[in-house]
Motif scaffolding. Structure first.
Motif, PDB file in Angstrom:
ATOM      1  N   THR A 229       6.816  -1.278   1.679  1.00 27.37           N
ATOM      2  CA  THR A 229       6.993  -2.723   1.698  1.00 27.37           C
ATOM      3  C   THR A 229       7.177  -3.462   2.811  1.00 27.37           C
ATOM      4  OG1 THR A 229       9.541  -2.315   2.193  1.00 27.37           O
ATOM      5  CG2 THR A 229       8.886  -2.005  -0.291  1.00 27.37           C
ATOM      6  N   GLN A 230       7.220  -4.727   2.845  1.00 28.92           N
ATOM      7  CA  GLN A 230       7.113  -5.506   4.211  1.00 28.92           C
ATOM      8  C   GLN A 230       8.582  -5.170   5.191  1.00 28.92           C
ATOM      9  OE1 GLN A 230       4.700  -7.375   4.937  1.00 28.92           O
ATOM     10  NE2 GLN A 230       5.398  -7.995   6.723  1.00 28.92           N
TER      11      GLN A 230
ATOM     12  N   GLN B 157       8.089  -3.622   8.974  1.00 31.50           N
ATOM     13  CA  GLN B 157       8.648  -4.285   9.999  1.00 31.50           C
ATOM     14  C   GLN B 157       9.939  -3.228  10.713  1.00 31.50           C
ATOM     15  OE1 GLN B 157       8.127  -7.559  11.094  1.00 31.50           O
ATOM     16  NE2 GLN B 157       9.132  -6.827  12.917  1.00 31.50           N
TER      17      GLN B 157
ATOM     18  N   ASP C 197      -2.056  -5.793  12.597  1.00 35.12           N
ATOM     19  CA  ASP C 197      -1.927  -6.924  12.039  1.00 35.12           C
ATOM     20  C   ASP C 197      -2.697  -8.164  12.484  1.00 35.12           C
ATOM     21  OD1 ASP C 197      -0.639  -9.407  11.200  1.00 35.12           O
ATOM     22  OD2 ASP C 197       1.462  -8.700  11.644  1.00 35.12           O
TER      23      ASP C 197
ATOM     24  N   SER D 109       3.102 -10.022   9.706  1.00 32.56           N
ATOM     25  CA  SER D 109       2.630 -10.758   8.611  1.00 32.56           C
ATOM     26  C   SER D 109       2.482  -9.871   7.417  1.00 32.56           C
ATOM     27  CB  SER D 109       1.341 -11.587   8.905  1.00 32.56           C
ATOM     28  OG  SER D 109       0.350 -10.588   8.916  1.00 32.56           O
ATOM     29  N   ASP D 110       2.097 -10.456   6.314  1.00 34.51           N
ATOM     30  CA  ASP D 110       1.993  -9.952   4.976  1.00 34.51           C
ATOM     31  C   ASP D 110       0.781  -8.838   5.218  1.00 34.51           C
ATOM     32  OD1 ASP D 110       4.319 -10.937   3.888  1.00 34.51           O
ATOM     33  OD2 ASP D 110       3.230 -12.769   3.019  1.00 34.51           O
ATOM     34  N   SER D 111      -0.089  -9.137   6.165  1.00 36.25           N
ATOM     35  CA  SER D 111      -1.589  -8.593   6.260  1.00 36.25           C
ATOM     36  C   SER D 111      -1.150  -7.042   6.970  1.00 36.25           C
ATOM     37  CB  SER D 111      -2.481  -9.387   6.818  1.00 36.25           C
ATOM     38  OG  SER D 111      -2.728 -10.528   5.991  1.00 36.25           O
TER      39      SER D 111
END
Length: 408
Positions: free
Chosen positions: A121-122, A126, A60, A30-32
């Protein structure tokens, strides 16, 4: 009891996270989510822990993930572990551990943990997470550990660099240092450990290394991260978002045992006094007994150095100039002191050994390897015993010639 409970919880966590691997491979962070570097401070409860430790944390709260990917796991109960370790063929592995249990384990030891949260960055988060999960699969998790070049500190650095878009420019140390300098910083509180390491690492450990090579030590990687920037095209940003202590360290306690230099001086005084006494009183049996013990210990040390030089994969062990005063031949010599027919051969050996050790000491500052001052009294002890053996043989020969032929 508390220590046993922590170990059991550690094992349970390890098994639980292994069972979750298939689920991990399907997780989209997630973005968190955050990815951070955990740096453990040194601990003097074990020699390997004096250098600190590094791991990667992935957290996360939305996906309920809080795991530490640890590249420093090894199995000491493995068959022939000690022999493989000496050969430099030690296999380490990476595994995911629940953060709570990771912290509990090091809190029990009084080890500090510093967390540096990466500015990613996201997509970068990931990609790093996916790579860590793939690394920890049974077919991938084992790797050949190399203390200076490929360890629990360099692996996390490399994986973050690989999946970060842009070039990471680290904070320079602005110091000319060698591998030996950095090792000394870590083991200085244990003089005998420092003495032993200086015996087995050779001249290559005294070459000036780059800042990147210094990252084999967790604290140096942590320092390099602070102030580091990521450059991408015309933009740049900080590598680290924030730094915080998770656990405060317990101060290290210096080993107050007798130092190697003091022990060496005592040995030198003992050797000198015994040599004079043995020579004047002609207590040759006592001299042979003392020499057997002295050269036996030196020979065993020489065998270890020889093995590390020519049969080990450990870095910086060859060339090693300590092989001149500690060599495997001394082990053979120690077993022949009481073999009378070989007295003449031993006399030749002692003469060569005496000259070699004397030249070694005279050329001390010219040898392209940093040698411990603490070595000198040990070298002198061997030198004195070899010199006294040559002198005793000459004295005995003169005495024999002075006797009538019938009495010889």
């Amino acid at each position: 009891m508390r220590k046993v409970i922590v170990i059991l919880l550690f094992i349970i966590s390890f098994l639980q996270l292994n069972a979750q691997r298939n689920n991990y491979s399907q997780i989209v962070l997630s973005d968190s989510a955050q990815i951070s570097l955990l740096t453990n401070t040194p601990w003097n409860g074990a020699v390997y822990a004096l250098y600190g430790h590094t791991a990667i944390r992935v957290t996360d709260p939305v996906r309920k993930i809080d795991s530490v990917f640890n590249y420093g796991i090894f199995n000491m109960s493995k068959e022939n572990f000690i022999f493989l370790f000496v050969k430099g063929e030690t296999d380490y592995m990476v595994a995911a551990i629940d953060f709570h249990y990771y912290v509990e384990e090091y809190e029990e030891r009084g080890v500090g943990i510093i967390e540096q949260v990466y500015n990613l960055t996201q997509k970068e988060k990931q990609d790093i997470f996916d790579a860590l999960v793939i690394n920890s699969l049974p077919e991938n998790r084992v790797y050949r550990y190399n203390y200076f070049y490929d360890n629990c500190s360099t692996r996390p650095r490399d994986i973050v660099e690989k999946y970060t878009e842009g070039k990471v420019e680290y904070t320079p140390t602005n110091k000319q240092q060698t591998y030996r300098d950095l090792v000394h910083e870590c083991v200085d509180i244990q003089p005998w450990t420092k003495f032993g390491i200086d015996l087995v690492i050779g001249a290559d450990a005294d070459k000036t290394i780059t800042d990147r090579q210094k990252d084999f030590l967790p604290l140096y990687l942590m320092t390099a991260n602070e102030g580091a920037i990521i450059k991408s095209n015309s933009t740049e940003k900080k590598l680290i978002l924030s730094t915080a202590y998770i656990l405060q360290p317990t101060p290290l306690v210096k080993d107050n045992a007798i130092s190697p230099l003091t022990a060496g001086i005592i040995l030198l005084i003992l050797t000198s006094c015994m040599s004079v006494w043995i020579y004047w009183k002609r207590l040759y049996v006592l001299g042979k007994t003392f020499d057997t013990l002295l050269f036996l210990i030196a020979g065993i040390a020489g065998c270890i150095i020889f093995f590390l030089m020519f049969f080990s994969e450990h870095p910086c062990t060859n060339p090693n100039w300590n092989i001149i005063w500690l060599n495997p031949l001394q082990l053979l010599v120690a077993s022949l002191f009481f073999v009378k027919p070989l007295t003449k051969c031993l006399s030749y050996y002692h003469f060569i050994n005496f000259v070699a050790l004397l030249l070694f000491l005279l050329a001390w500052c010219l040898i392209p390897q940093q040698l411990e001052i603490a070595f000198i009294p040990y070298i002198l002890s061997l030198c004195i015993r070899s010199g006294m053996n040559v002198l005793q043989q000459k004295t005995k020969k003169k005495a024999d010639y002075s006797l009538p032929k019938a009495a010889r």
